[in-house]
Scaffold this active site. Sequence first.
Site, PDB file in Angstrom:
ATOM      1  N   LYS A  53      42.066  49.348  36.240  1.00  0.00           N
ATOM      2  CA  LYS A  53      42.758  49.274  35.329  1.00  0.00           C
ATOM      3  C   LYS A  53      42.990  48.110  33.633  1.00  0.00           C
ATOM      4  CE  LYS A  53      45.929  47.736  38.604  1.00  0.00           C
ATOM      5  NZ  LYS A  53      44.679  47.045  40.448  1.00  0.00           N
TER       6      LYS A  53
ATOM      7  N   ARG B 278      54.428  46.342  41.524  1.00  0.00           N
ATOM      8  CA  ARG B 278      53.521  46.535  42.593  1.00  0.00           C
ATOM      9  C   ARG B 278      53.745  46.802  44.088  1.00  0.00           C
ATOM     10  NH1 ARG B 278      49.085  43.469  40.021  1.00  0.00           N
ATOM     11  NH2 ARG B 278      47.290  43.505  41.138  1.00  0.00           N
TER      12      ARG B 278
ATOM     13  N   ARG C 236      33.414  41.461  39.159  1.00  0.00           N
ATOM     14  CA  ARG C 236      33.294  40.528  38.237  1.00  0.00           C
ATOM     15  C   ARG C 236      33.474  39.306  37.399  1.00  0.00           C
ATOM     16  NH1 ARG C 236      40.137  42.843  37.975  1.00  0.00           N
ATOM     17  NH2 ARG C 236      40.280  41.215  40.342  1.00  0.00           N
TER      18      ARG C 236
ATOM     19  N   ARG D 122      36.689  35.252  40.095  1.00  0.00           N
ATOM     20  CA  ARG D 122      37.931  34.626  40.222  1.00  0.00           C
ATOM     21  C   ARG D 122      38.008  34.130  41.339  1.00  0.00           C
ATOM     22  NH1 ARG D 122      42.080  39.262  38.143  1.00  0.00           N
ATOM     23  NH2 ARG D 122      42.856  38.909  40.641  1.00  0.00           N
TER      24      ARG D 122
ATOM     25  N   ARG E  64      44.355  41.509  49.830  1.00  0.00           N
ATOM     26  CA  ARG E  64      43.993  41.987  48.584  1.00  0.00           C
ATOM     27  C   ARG E  64      44.663  43.271  48.754  1.00  0.00           C
ATOM     28  NH1 ARG E  64      40.786  39.742  44.428  1.00  0.00           N
ATOM     29  NH2 ARG E  64      42.619  40.846  42.828  1.00  0.00           N
TER      30      ARG E  64
HETATM   31  P1  ADP Z   1      44.090  42.798  40.370  1.00  0.00           P
HETATM   32  O1  ADP Z   1      43.348  42.574  39.093  1.00  0.00           O
HETATM   33  O2  ADP Z   1      42.870  42.918  41.459  1.00  0.00           O
HETATM   34  O3  ADP Z   1      44.646  44.373  40.103  1.00  0.00           O
HETATM   35  P2  ADP Z   1      45.750  40.821  39.342  1.00  0.00           P
HETATM   36  O4  ADP Z   1      45.428  40.218  38.709  1.00  0.00           O
HETATM   37  O5  ADP Z   1      46.604  41.422  38.439  1.00  0.00           O
HETATM   38  O6  ADP Z   1      44.695  41.709  40.478  1.00  0.00           O
HETATM   39  O7  ADP Z   1      46.905  39.806  40.107  1.00  0.00           O
HETATM   40  C1  ADP Z   1      46.223  39.059  40.693  1.00  0.00           C
HETATM   41  C2  ADP Z   1      47.361  38.205  41.982  1.00  0.00           C
HETATM   42  O8  ADP Z   1      48.102  38.160  40.900  1.00  0.00           O
HETATM   43  C3  ADP Z   1      47.892  39.299  43.005  1.00  0.00           C
HETATM   44  O9  ADP Z   1      46.758  39.183  44.112  1.00  0.00           O
HETATM   45  C4  ADP Z   1      49.706  38.504  42.913  1.00  0.00           C
HETATM   46  O10 ADP Z   1      49.395  37.536  43.946  1.00  0.00           O
HETATM   47  C5  ADP Z   1      49.534  38.256  41.631  1.00  0.00           C
HETATM   48  N1  ADP Z   1      50.452  39.362  41.409  1.00  0.00           N
HETATM   49  C6  ADP Z   1      50.135  40.254  40.285  1.00  0.00           C
HETATM   50  N2  ADP Z   1      50.999  41.053  39.456  1.00  0.00           N
HETATM   51  C7  ADP Z   1      52.466  41.178  41.120  1.00  0.00           C
HETATM   52  C8  ADP Z   1      53.043  41.473  41.331  1.00  0.00           C
HETATM   53  N3  ADP Z   1      53.485  42.386  40.253  1.00  0.00           N
HETATM   54  N4  ADP Z   1      53.644  41.222  41.848  1.00  0.00           N
HETATM   55  C9  ADP Z   1      54.012  40.666  43.066  1.00  0.00           C
HETATM   56  N5  ADP Z   1      52.296  39.581  43.253  1.00  0.00           N
HETATM   57  C10 ADP Z   1      51.817  40.635  41.592  1.00  0.00           C
HETATM   58  P1  ADP Z   2      41.884  45.833  37.850  1.00  0.00           P
HETATM   59  O1  ADP Z   2      42.327  45.373  36.373  1.00  0.00           O
HETATM   60  O2  ADP Z   2      41.622  46.966  37.960  1.00  0.00           O
HETATM   61  O3  ADP Z   2      41.898  44.932  38.562  1.00  0.00           O
HETATM   62  P2  ADP Z   2      39.014  45.536  36.101  1.00  0.00           P
HETATM   63  O4  ADP Z   2      39.360  46.490  35.005  1.00  0.00           O
HETATM   64  O5  ADP Z   2      39.216  44.145  36.328  1.00  0.00           O
HETATM   65  O6  ADP Z   2      40.504  46.075  37.422  1.00  0.00           O
HETATM   66  O7  ADP Z   2      37.591  46.200  36.764  1.00  0.00           O
HETATM   67  C1  ADP Z   2      37.112  45.105  37.758  1.00  0.00           C
HETATM   68  C2  ADP Z   2      35.845  45.337  37.407  1.00  0.00           C
HETATM   69  O8  ADP Z   2      35.187  45.908  37.696  1.00  0.00           O
HETATM   70  C3  ADP Z   2      35.555  44.701  36.429  1.00  0.00           C
HETATM   71  O9  ADP Z   2      34.387  43.779  36.283  1.00  0.00           O
HETATM   72  C4  ADP Z   2      35.215  45.509  34.790  1.00  0.00           C
HETATM   73  O10 ADP Z   2      34.201  45.294  34.009  1.00  0.00           O
HETATM   74  C5  ADP Z   2      34.792  46.338  35.899  1.00  0.00           C
HETATM   75  N1  ADP Z   2      34.976  48.367  35.470  1.00  0.00           N
HETATM   76  C6  ADP Z   2      35.853  48.595  35.393  1.00  0.00           C
HETATM   77  N2  ADP Z   2      36.174  49.833  34.971  1.00  0.00           N
HETATM   78  C7  ADP Z   2      34.804  50.465  35.324  1.00  0.00           C
HETATM   79  C8  ADP Z   2      34.353  51.546  35.359  1.00  0.00           C
HETATM   80  N3  ADP Z   2      35.032  52.337  35.653  1.00  0.00           N
HETATM   81  N4  ADP Z   2      33.031  51.255  36.457  1.00  0.00           N
HETATM   82  C9  ADP Z   2      32.434  49.998  36.407  1.00  0.00           C
HETATM   83  N5  ADP Z   2      32.750  48.872  36.489  1.00  0.00           N
HETATM   84  C10 ADP Z   2      33.754  49.096  35.714  1.00  0.00           C
END
Ligand code: ADP
Ligand code: ADP
Length: 222
Positions: free
Chosen positions: A13, A88, A127, A160, A171
């Site tokens: 995303k 979420r 990541r 992270r 998660r």
């Molecule tokens: P990811 O990249 O894995 O989708 P995020 O960076 O979006 O993770 O979120 C990391 C953490 O931040 C989540 O596991 C949660 O603890 C918190 N968080 C982020 N967005 C939300 C949300 N909309 N509602 C509740 N917790 C959130």
């Molecule tokens: P999210 O925001 O959904 O948690 P991220 O954008 O942080 O996901 O992507 C998670 C990991 O996968 C990062 O290390 C990113 O560089 C990698 N990544 C994201 N999209 C792709 C893809 N389409 N193919 C391969 N690697 C990806």
Amino acid sequence: MRLILLGPPGAGKGTLADRLTDRLSVPHLASGDILRAQIRQGSDLGPAVQKYMNSGQLVPDDLIVQVMISRLTQPDCAAGFILDGFPRTLPQAQALNGRLAEVQAPIDMVIYLDAGEQVIISRLAGRRVCPLCDATYHLQTMPPAESGKCDRDGADLQARPDDQPQVIRTRLQEYRRLTEPLLEYYAAAGRFVRLDGNKDIEWVYCQAQQVLTKTFSSTDEP
Ligand code: ADP
Ligand code: ADP
């Protein structure tokens, strides 16, 4: 353009939003980045938020709704935004809907990035993020130009704390329990598209652009 990106952790995303933000000229609002910034800045919310994030649990709805709605009302969101990681849960989606209805600015499009569990795990395990600017890399699929250093500011990249196997499991459980019901909610509301997030970054970006162009070809947007 008011766009929501939905999908499991690691689906890509943030990576897609980073690319679309320039093309659409609207800010990328990543709820996780906003919360991490609060922790870094030593805000009062910081310690409580950090506890939830490090254990892989969602922070309480009231807290995140307040943080995100206040962000959405900043002037740079006047022409729209890309939401990544928010909403979420159903109560978060309802609160967002209520707020957007008040200002007569409904969501234009929801893109759901779907990805399989093995892909998610290897994405999160590889990541690496910049602690200064939140830029995201991947050891295999998106490495920085110089190993271990951010392309933008040269800072040392880090894994992270919540990208550890045990926390990833929590998660994913939280995602299935609390976030997956949003798919039906937004599918029923229309302008909902599923993209295969297992594919490479270029493919996902091209598909997203096509979807947005097709949907909005009869208007001036995007
Ligand atoms: P990811 O990249 O894995 O989708 P995020 O960076 O979006 O993770 O979120 C990391 C953490 O931040 C989540 O596991 C949660 O603890 C918190 N968080 C982020 N967005 C939300 C949300 N909309 N509602 C509740 N917790 C959130
Ligand atoms: P999210 O925001 O959904 O948690 P991220 O954008 O942080 O996901 O992507 C998670 C990991 O996968 C990062 O290390 C990113 O560089 C990698 N990544 C994201 N999209 C792709 C893809 N389409 N193919 C391969 N690697 C990806």
